[in-house]
Write a protein that holds these residues in place. Structure first.
Motif, mmCIF file in Angstrom:
data_model
loop_
_atom_site.group_PDB
_atom_site.id
_atom_site.type_symbol
_atom_site.label_atom_id
_atom_site.label_comp_id
_atom_site.label_asym_id
_atom_site.label_seq_id
_atom_site.Cartn_x
_atom_site.Cartn_y
_atom_site.Cartn_z
ATOM 1 N N LEU A 356 68.483 -3.782 -2.394
ATOM 2 C CA LEU A 356 68.388 -4.179 -3.870
ATOM 3 C C LEU A 356 67.066 -3.371 -4.568
ATOM 4 O O LEU A 356 65.974 -3.321 -3.722
ATOM 5 C CB LEU A 356 68.556 -5.526 -4.452
ATOM 6 C CG LEU A 356 69.764 -6.202 -4.087
ATOM 7 C CD1 LEU A 356 69.754 -7.628 -4.511
ATOM 8 C CD2 LEU A 356 70.946 -5.625 -4.578
ATOM 9 N N TYR A 357 66.919 -2.654 -5.459
ATOM 10 C CA TYR A 357 65.762 -2.075 -5.988
ATOM 11 C C TYR A 357 65.298 -2.998 -7.255
ATOM 12 O O TYR A 357 65.972 -3.705 -8.061
ATOM 13 C CB TYR A 357 66.039 -0.797 -6.510
ATOM 14 C CG TYR A 357 66.867 -0.281 -7.806
ATOM 15 C CD1 TYR A 357 66.551 -0.675 -9.084
ATOM 16 C CD2 TYR A 357 67.994 0.323 -7.274
ATOM 17 C CE1 TYR A 357 67.390 -0.175 -9.985
ATOM 18 C CE2 TYR A 357 68.938 0.575 -8.563
ATOM 19 C CZ TYR A 357 68.554 0.333 -9.776
ATOM 20 O OH TYR A 357 69.492 0.544 -10.954
ATOM 21 N N TYR A 358 63.946 -2.845 -7.580
ATOM 22 C CA TYR A 358 63.236 -3.610 -8.385
ATOM 23 C C TYR A 358 62.380 -3.068 -9.462
ATOM 24 O O TYR A 358 61.736 -1.775 -8.835
ATOM 25 C CB TYR A 358 62.487 -4.864 -7.866
ATOM 26 C CG TYR A 358 63.479 -5.724 -7.058
ATOM 27 C CD1 TYR A 358 63.853 -6.942 -7.617
ATOM 28 C CD2 TYR A 358 63.796 -5.399 -5.686
ATOM 29 C CE1 TYR A 358 64.589 -7.930 -6.682
ATOM 30 C CE2 TYR A 358 64.710 -6.335 -4.926
ATOM 31 C CZ TYR A 358 64.943 -7.537 -5.595
ATOM 32 O OH TYR A 358 65.873 -8.477 -4.947
ATOM 33 N N THR A 359 62.493 -3.252 -10.464
ATOM 34 C CA THR A 359 61.351 -2.512 -11.359
ATOM 35 C C THR A 359 60.036 -3.080 -11.330
ATOM 36 O O THR A 359 59.662 -3.875 -10.602
ATOM 37 C CB THR A 359 61.791 -2.853 -13.071
ATOM 38 O OG1 THR A 359 61.445 -4.114 -13.176
ATOM 39 C CG2 THR A 359 63.175 -2.710 -13.329
ATOM 40 N N PRO A 360 58.966 -2.082 -11.661
ATOM 41 C CA PRO A 360 57.510 -2.552 -11.320
ATOM 42 C C PRO A 360 57.197 -4.063 -11.831
ATOM 43 O O PRO A 360 56.306 -4.717 -10.956
ATOM 44 C CB PRO A 360 56.891 -1.741 -12.344
ATOM 45 C CG PRO A 360 57.657 -0.599 -12.390
ATOM 46 C CD PRO A 360 59.106 -0.903 -12.364
ATOM 47 N N ASN A 361 57.783 -4.613 -12.719
ATOM 48 C CA ASN A 361 57.527 -5.853 -12.896
ATOM 49 C C ASN A 361 58.406 -6.982 -12.184
ATOM 50 O O ASN A 361 58.183 -8.293 -12.335
ATOM 51 C CB ASN A 361 57.701 -6.450 -14.553
ATOM 52 C CG ASN A 361 56.780 -5.706 -15.261
ATOM 53 O OD1 ASN A 361 55.734 -5.276 -14.838
ATOM 54 N ND2 ASN A 361 56.821 -5.693 -16.628
ATOM 55 N N GLY A 362 59.255 -6.488 -11.203
ATOM 56 C CA GLY A 362 59.903 -7.496 -10.363
ATOM 57 C C GLY A 362 61.287 -7.758 -10.869
ATOM 58 O O GLY A 362 61.777 -8.721 -10.160
ATOM 59 N N ARG A 363 62.020 -6.979 -11.814
ATOM 60 C CA ARG A 363 63.023 -7.223 -12.412
ATOM 61 C C ARG A 363 64.143 -6.622 -11.643
ATOM 62 O O ARG A 363 64.126 -5.502 -11.198
ATOM 63 C CB ARG A 363 63.378 -6.896 -13.682
ATOM 64 C CG ARG A 363 62.239 -7.479 -14.861
ATOM 65 C CD ARG A 363 62.678 -6.739 -16.122
ATOM 66 N NE ARG A 363 62.201 -5.628 -16.344
ATOM 67 C CZ ARG A 363 62.866 -4.701 -17.044
ATOM 68 N NH1 ARG A 363 63.900 -5.137 -18.019
ATOM 69 N NH2 ARG A 363 62.282 -3.504 -17.178
#
Length: 442
Positions: A356-363
């Motif tokens: 799974l990938y996550y945005t810089p803020n961990g979303r």
């Protein structure tokens, strides 16, 4: 005007579009490493074979061969079993046969053997929407509006778009004969030689002086390079530093993860872009900016909608978290998983979800999507004619402007049609950019 019961503009230059929610790792990965052993278990211990389930599988296969209404060979049954095993994991994992694997490689590379024609369907016929510059089709004089009535002598009426496209695509260097009808005239033949068609995934233009527009249709291997060239062209066409940029990711189904990282890298100077988490060692990845921001930090708006998926969401999420762009439009598709392509030894491959990938803020975007900063739904624009009001400058004997400058009488000239004229979301993005430009003193 091209009338389509369902507007379908397939390009012979574009590999058959893999369903909107597709994204995959940048390169085929080596065979996946085994998952870590549970605590308290030796790493070398293997799970016992599920003998009962294997017996059931063998029995089912035997019953089908014996009782099915038509004979079915072992190869077909086993391939169908493999497909079922992958497709039931999640909607994006799949077993790729030779043709599917080749099409996947073509769509990500942006190159394959074809003619260079965008086609649509009209009244059961295949109609040329547009020949693409510097391709066999354009060089042969094929024109928009031509009907393709035969392919190598076989009538196209009644064929599906996919069938017609498959027949026109093929090995580089092979000749193909198209029978065309132009403006209702007599059918005529055109012989073309298939060539490598390079598909550009990026389009760019100035919407107005100072305001650039970049549209990415999908993320291919060369998309990052194309965005770099687009930025340079916009600066050159504008003649000076831009006032703002609109990055259009609407209806972009995604594509190569590395390309999404490269695109974001062109717009930020530092910070995390995206990271991934999975079970296997090589699925734990982090991508950060290299400091080569080519956008000169001008105000920016990113457009998304429900058709923006996967790699598009990586870009929008990174720009949003890094406060680099205002994200506008509607909530994106919500595909936050990464697929890795694992080639097999017989021109086949597994496309399997590995992280799974996550945005810089961990979303995590999975099943939720990117929510825009400013929601703007699609709407029709009705341009009302401004009354031809008489102005002071139209009056005979009017006084000139005391501070100098030319008079501005009523204008009768028509402005050149631009994309924002009938695209409400794009028009709103441009208006926002102008406001940001004014307040930032640009």
């Amino acid at each position: 005007m091209l009338h389509l019961s369902r507007l379908t503009s397939l390009a012979l230059t574009i590999a058959l579009v893999i369903g909107a929610p597709l994204a995959f790792a940048a390169q085929p990965a080596p065979a996946a490493a085994p998952a870590p052993a549970p605590a308290g278990t030796a790493a070398t211990t293997k799970a016992p074979l599920p003998l009962e389930e294997l017996r059931t599988f063998a029995e089912v296969m035997d019953r089908i061969k014996a009782a099915y209404v038509e004979p079915v060979d072992d190869k077909t049954l086993l391939e169908n079993a493999i497909k079922g095993m992958l497709s039931n994991l999640d909607p994006h994992s799949a077993y790729l046969g030779p043709e599917d694997f080749a099409e996947l490689q073509e769509s990500t590379s942006g190159e394959f053997g074809g003619l260079g024609i965008e086609v649509g369907a009209e009244d059961g016929f295949i109609k040329v929407v547009s020949p693409i510059d510097d391709t066999p089709a354009s060089k042969a004089g094929i024109q928009a509006g031509d009907f393709i009535v035969k392919i190598n002598g076989a009538p196209t009426r009644g064929q599906t778009m996919t069938e017609a496209v498959d027949k026109m695509r093929g090995k580089i260097g092979q000749k193909i004969t198209l029978t065309l009808v132009r403006d209702g005239g007599t059918p005529f033949d055109v012989v073309l030689t298939r060539a490598i068609i390079q598909v550009k995934s990026v389009k760019a233009q100035l919407l107005e002086s100072g305001y650039g527009y970049i549209r990415i249709t999908q993320f291919q291997v060369k998309t990052g390079e194309e965005v770099s060239k687009a930025l340079a062209k916009l600066r050159k066409d504008n003649g000076k530093k831009l006032n703002g940029i609109i990055l259009d990711l609407r209806n972009n189904p995604g594509g190569v993860l590395q390309a999404a990282v490269e695109v974001v890298d062109h717009f930020i100077t530092k910070g995390l872009i995206v990271y991934t988490k999975g079970r296997i060692a090589n699925s734990e990845l982090r991508f950060s900016a290299t400091g080569k921001d080519e956008s000169e930090a001008v105000p920016m708006v990113a457009l998304i909608n429900g058709g923006s998926a996967s790699a598009s969401e990586i870009v929008a999420g990174a720009l949003q978290d890094q406060k680099r762009a205002v994200v506008m439009g509607t909530t994106s598709f919500g595909k936050g998983s990464v697929q890795t392509v694992l080639p097999l030894n017989n021109d086949r491959a597994l496309k399997i979800t590995t992280a799974l990938y996550y945005t810089p803020n961990g979303r995590s975007i999975q099943a939720q999507g990117i929510v825009p900063d400013i929601e703007v739904r699609k709407a029709k624009i009705t341009n009302e004619q401004d009354g031809e009001y008489f102005k002071e400058a139209d009056l005979q004997g009017h006084l000139g402007n005391g501070n100098g400058g030319a008079d501005k009488p009523t204008s009768s000239s028509k402005a050149k049609a631009m994309p924002q004229d009938d695209d409400y979301q794009l028009a709103q993005a441009l208006s926002l950019l102008k406001g940001l430009s004014i307040t930032s003193g640009r």
